[in-house]
Design a protein around this motif. Structure first.
Motif, mmCIF file in Angstrom:
data_model
loop_
_atom_site.group_PDB
_atom_site.id
_atom_site.type_symbol
_atom_site.label_atom_id
_atom_site.label_comp_id
_atom_site.label_asym_id
_atom_site.label_seq_id
_atom_site.Cartn_x
_atom_site.Cartn_y
_atom_site.Cartn_z
ATOM 1 N N SER A 1 0.779 -1.123 -0.381
ATOM 2 C CA SER A 1 0.055 0.148 -0.132
ATOM 3 C C SER A 1 0.641 1.203 -0.422
ATOM 4 N N PRO A 2 0.119 2.399 -0.618
ATOM 5 C CA PRO A 2 1.380 3.670 -0.602
ATOM 6 C C PRO A 2 1.193 4.396 1.030
ATOM 7 N N TYR A 3 0.197 3.850 1.765
ATOM 8 C CA TYR A 3 0.326 4.302 2.743
ATOM 9 C C TYR A 3 1.944 4.553 3.815
ATOM 10 N N ASP A 4 1.477 5.585 4.199
ATOM 11 C CA ASP A 4 3.136 6.416 4.550
ATOM 12 C C ASP A 4 4.261 6.039 3.475
ATOM 13 N N ALA A 5 3.708 5.654 2.231
ATOM 14 C CA ALA A 5 5.074 5.790 1.526
ATOM 15 C C ALA A 5 6.054 6.819 1.090
ATOM 16 N N PHE A 6 6.907 7.235 2.311
ATOM 17 C CA PHE A 6 7.312 8.783 2.123
ATOM 18 C C PHE A 6 8.634 8.739 1.074
ATOM 19 N N GLU A 7 8.937 7.717 0.943
ATOM 20 C CA GLU A 7 10.329 7.775 0.082
ATOM 21 C C GLU A 7 9.781 7.638 -0.967
ATOM 22 N N ALA A 8 9.268 7.172 -1.419
ATOM 23 C CA ALA A 8 8.458 6.674 -3.017
ATOM 24 C C ALA A 8 7.475 8.454 -3.065
ATOM 25 N N ALA A 9 7.242 8.811 -2.199
ATOM 26 C CA ALA A 9 6.559 10.039 -3.246
ATOM 27 C C ALA A 9 7.701 11.084 -2.612
#
Length: 71
Positions: free
Chosen positions: A47-55
Motif C-alpha cells: 500500500s502506498p500509505y506511509d510510503a514517504f520515500e516513494a512520494a
C-alpha cells in the motif's frame, strides 16, 4: 506448442464455434487462477500509505520534468 493442424481446424470453424472454444478456454484459465489463491490464507499487499520515500522520489521526478520543460 500449438500444431499447425489444430490452428487450421480452428480457423475453419464458424463464428459461433470459435466463440464457444474461446469461452471454454477462458473458463479453464479462470479455474486454474483460483487455484493460485488459497482460501483462509493471508497474502501481503503493498500500500502506498506511509510510503514517504516513494512520494518524495515522485515529486523529485516531477520537479525535474517541470524544470526541463521550462528551459
Amino acid at each position: 506448442m500449438v500444431s499447425v493442424e489444430l490452428l487450421n481446424t480452428l480457423q475453419g470453424l464458424n463464428r459461433a464455434d470459435k466463440l464457444y472454444i474461446v469461452q471454454v478456454l477462458v473458463s479453464e484459465l479462470a479455474q486454474q487462477e483460483t487455484e493460485l489463491i488459497k482460501p483462509g490464507q493471508s497474502y501481503p499487499v503493498w500500500s502506498p500509505y506511509d510510503a514517504f520515500e516513494a512520494a518524495n522520489t515522485m515529486l523529485e521526478v516531477l520537479q525535474a520534468t517541470k524544470n526541463q520543460n521550462n528551459v
